[in-house]
Design an enzyme around this catalytic site. Structure first.
Site, PDB file in Angstrom:
ATOM      1  N   GLU A  89     -43.129 -95.670 -29.110  1.00 10.69           N
ATOM      2  CA  GLU A  89     -42.465 -95.047 -27.956  1.00 10.69           C
ATOM      3  C   GLU A  89     -43.375 -93.996 -27.316  1.00 10.69           C
ATOM      4  O   GLU A  89     -43.515 -93.929 -26.094  1.00 10.69           O
ATOM      5  CB  GLU A  89     -41.160 -94.376 -28.393  1.00 10.69           C
ATOM      6  CG  GLU A  89     -40.135 -95.312 -29.022  1.00 10.69           C
ATOM      7  CD  GLU A  89     -40.262 -95.392 -30.532  1.00 10.69           C
ATOM      8  OE1 GLU A  89     -41.407 -95.467 -31.042  1.00 10.69           O
ATOM      9  OE2 GLU A  89     -39.222 -95.378 -31.219  1.00 10.69           O
TER      10      GLU A  89
ATOM     11  N   ARG B 120     -61.490-112.754 -50.078  1.00 10.94           N
ATOM     12  CA  ARG B 120     -62.835-113.124 -49.637  1.00 10.94           C
ATOM     13  C   ARG B 120     -62.807-114.271 -48.621  1.00 10.94           C
ATOM     14  O   ARG B 120     -61.901-115.084 -48.619  1.00 10.94           O
ATOM     15  CB  ARG B 120     -63.681-113.536 -50.843  1.00 10.94           C
ATOM     16  CG  ARG B 120     -63.827-112.428 -51.871  1.00 10.94           C
ATOM     17  CD  ARG B 120     -64.750-112.819 -53.015  1.00 10.94           C
ATOM     18  NE  ARG B 120     -64.299-113.940 -53.829  1.00 10.94           N
ATOM     19  CZ  ARG B 120     -63.383-113.841 -54.794  1.00 10.94           C
ATOM     20  NH1 ARG B 120     -62.794-112.688 -55.068  1.00 10.94           N
ATOM     21  NH2 ARG B 120     -63.042-114.907 -55.490  1.00 10.94           N
TER      22      ARG B 120
ATOM     23  N   GLU C 186     -49.835-112.377 -59.101  1.00 13.03           N
ATOM     24  CA  GLU C 186     -50.599-113.506 -59.650  1.00 13.03           C
ATOM     25  C   GLU C 186     -50.606-113.463 -61.171  1.00 13.03           C
ATOM     26  O   GLU C 186     -51.527-113.941 -61.816  1.00 13.03           O
ATOM     27  CB  GLU C 186     -52.047-113.490 -59.104  1.00 13.03           C
ATOM     28  CG  GLU C 186     -52.138-113.751 -57.620  1.00 13.03           C
ATOM     29  CD  GLU C 186     -53.514-114.242 -57.170  1.00 13.03           C
ATOM     30  OE1 GLU C 186     -54.183-114.959 -57.941  1.00 13.03           O
ATOM     31  OE2 GLU C 186     -53.898-113.908 -56.038  1.00 13.03           O
TER      32      GLU C 186
ATOM     33  N   CYS D 149     -36.837 -93.203 -33.679  1.00 13.11           N
ATOM     34  CA  CYS D 149     -36.575 -92.320 -34.811  1.00 13.11           C
ATOM     35  C   CYS D 149     -35.993 -90.992 -34.338  1.00 13.11           C
ATOM     36  O   CYS D 149     -36.145 -90.582 -33.197  1.00 13.11           O
ATOM     37  CB  CYS D 149     -37.837 -92.095 -35.637  1.00 13.11           C
ATOM     38  SG  CYS D 149     -39.120 -91.143 -34.802  1.00 13.11           S
TER      39      CYS D 149
HETATM   40  C1  AOF Z   1     -43.501 -95.976 -37.002  1.00 12.36           C
HETATM   41  N1  AOF Z   1     -43.914 -96.416 -35.791  1.00 12.36           N
HETATM   42  O1  AOF Z   1     -43.562 -96.901 -33.667  1.00 12.36           O
HETATM   43  C2  AOF Z   1     -41.744 -96.162 -34.952  1.00 12.36           C
HETATM   44  C3  AOF Z   1     -41.306 -95.733 -36.242  1.00 12.36           C
HETATM   45  O2  AOF Z   1     -43.853 -91.047 -41.039  1.00 12.36           O
HETATM   46  P1  AOF Z   1     -43.668 -91.227 -39.586  1.00 12.36           P
HETATM   47  O3  AOF Z   1     -43.414 -89.960 -38.860  1.00 12.36           O
HETATM   48  O4  AOF Z   1     -44.781 -92.014 -38.956  1.00 12.36           O
HETATM   49  O5  AOF Z   1     -42.322 -92.044 -39.392  1.00 12.36           O
HETATM   50  C4  AOF Z   1     -42.204 -93.353 -39.823  1.00 12.36           C
HETATM   51  C5  AOF Z   1     -40.777 -93.850 -39.586  1.00 12.36           C
HETATM   52  O6  AOF Z   1     -40.378 -93.701 -38.214  1.00 12.36           O
HETATM   53  C6  AOF Z   1     -40.630 -95.322 -39.877  1.00 12.36           C
HETATM   54  O7  AOF Z   1     -40.377 -95.560 -41.225  1.00 12.36           O
HETATM   55  C7  AOF Z   1     -39.449 -95.732 -39.001  1.00 12.36           C
HETATM   56  O8  AOF Z   1     -38.239 -95.470 -39.685  1.00 12.36           O
HETATM   57  C8  AOF Z   1     -39.535 -94.784 -37.799  1.00 12.36           C
HETATM   58  N2  AOF Z   1     -40.016 -95.404 -36.529  1.00 12.36           N
HETATM   59  N3  AOF Z   1     -42.242 -95.661 -37.215  1.00 12.36           N
HETATM   60  O9  AOF Z   1     -44.289 -95.888 -37.921  1.00 12.36           O
HETATM   61  C9  AOF Z   1     -43.103 -96.513 -34.743  1.00 12.36           C
HETATM   62  N4  AOF Z   1     -40.913 -96.250 -33.899  1.00 12.36           N
HETATM   63 ZN    ZN Z   2     -40.635 -92.451 -33.781  1.00 11.26          ZN
END
Ligand code: AOF
Ligand code: ZN
Length: 346
Positions: free
Chosen positions: A63, A217, A277, A86
């Protein structure tokens, strides 16, 4: 059909833009603690004014990347995101707030965030006067982050058990030798799939008997760009010269035989896809605890007769108790057959 909307499939403009968001999401790294997320910002006139995708943990969320490319044009626009924005401050700030602050007036998302720490963005946006529609192409979005979603909802990484077997179900000859049952083409396929996982897991038994490298590999023998962590579980020591201890990739020797303990340690490291594995004992332990999610079996036109089974005792003595899987793919690779199948959720 297939669409929850009154408009025919493909004619829902929200679905069209979400498909673009999903395409962008797929550009993100598969092996990363974070999900792959894409975002498209569309003006009221129906023009794309911003696009972005997440490039991995610690970098801006999809976003924020899309808002940055949109600039002022985000005002009054609709944002399409493949995951619910988020609401938390993690490695980066809350996206729900960023969308609102940029003047976005409508947000369409696919998958609802299964991560309890980050969830709640849709509600937050509604409370702040932003129109929200969720669930658009949610199945596709969830499939794109299948293993990450599994970790977020169960606390355990998704485990794919890879096995190579003869027509009579043997994975090694009576003397323990097993090189090779399957063809070169099948073994190359294994390397490609290993590189899509966060970890390759074996027991000390396999590490000592086969002395494998467990790296990913290319056909010419060179290392692929992304290497899974090599994980060896079990109490026995590894000799200093073991191939798995070379410097081609990191290796963790976890001195336990408890599958849950191993998977918890990998989950804490942000690993959501494990390529198992292991030998018959380890695999039986994972299966007994319901910790295998998927099987990728390479079946070669070979017989060994007496020999070692791919998996140990599962406590099954009668056909009614057989462990039956749901195949998702069957492909001929060279002269071997690759069967991919999921274990049923119980
Ligand atoms: C992402 N990428 O584009 C969106 C996410 O540790 P942070 O701050 O990077 O937050 C990760 C969390 O944020 C992820 O587990 C998900 O719930 C939310 N959205 N995360 O890495 C994104 N939009
Ligand atoms: Zn976010």
């Amino acid at each position: 059909h297939g669409s929850r909307d009154s408009t025919p499939e493909g004619h829902d403009p929200d679905e069209r833009w979400m498909r673009r968001a999903l395409d962008l999401a797929a550009r993100g790294p598969q092996v990363d603690p974070n999900p792959r997320v894409g975002c498209v910002v569309v003006s009221p006139q129906g023009e794309v004014v911003g696009e972005g995708w997440h490039r991995g943990a610690g970098t801006p969320h999809a976003e924020v990347a899309a808002l940055e490319s949109a600039g002022d044009a985000a005002r009054g626009a609709t944002a399409y995101v493949s995951l619910e924005p988020c609401a938390h401050t993690g490695r980066t700030g809350p996206c729900a707030q960023a969308l609102h602050a940029a003047g976005v007036t409508r947000v369409v998302h696919a998958q609802t965030d299964p991560n309890p720490v980050a969830a709640g963005g849709a509600d937050w946006l509604r409370e702040h006067g932003v129109e929200v529609r969720g669930g658009v192409l949610a199945e596709e979005a969830t499939a794109l982050n299948r293993t990450w979603t599994h970790l977020a909802t169960t606390g355990f990484p998704w485990v794919t058990w890879k096995l190579a077997t003869t027509l009579d179900g043997r994975s090694a000859a009576a003397d323990g030798t097993s090189r090779w049952i399957t063809s070169e083409a099948a073994r190359q396929d294994v390397h490609r799939l290993r590189s899509e996982c966060g970890a390759v897991l074996v027991g000390t038994g396999t590490a000592l008997t086969d002395d494998p490298y467990l790296t990913a590999r290319r056909p010419d023998g060179s290392l692929m760009d992304v290497q899974p962590v090599r994980v060896v579980m079990g109490e026995r020591d590894l000799p200093a010269g073991a191939h798995v201890l070379d410097d081609a990739a990191p290796t963790w020797h976890l001195r336990t035989r408890d599958p849950k303990q191993v998977l918890t340690a990998l989950a804490e490291a942000g690993i959501h896809h494990v390529w198992l594995e292991g030998g018959p004992t380890i695999v039986a332990a994972f299966l007994a605890e319901g910790l295998v999610d998927e099987v990728v079996a390479y079946i070669a036109p070979v017989f060994l007769g007496r020999g070692r089974p791919s998996v140990g005792d599962l406590g099954i003595t009668t056909i009614a108790d057989a462990l039956r899987l749901e195949p998702t793919d069957i492909t001929l690779i060279g002269h071997d057959v690759r069967v991919t199948a999921c274990l049923k959720e119980s």
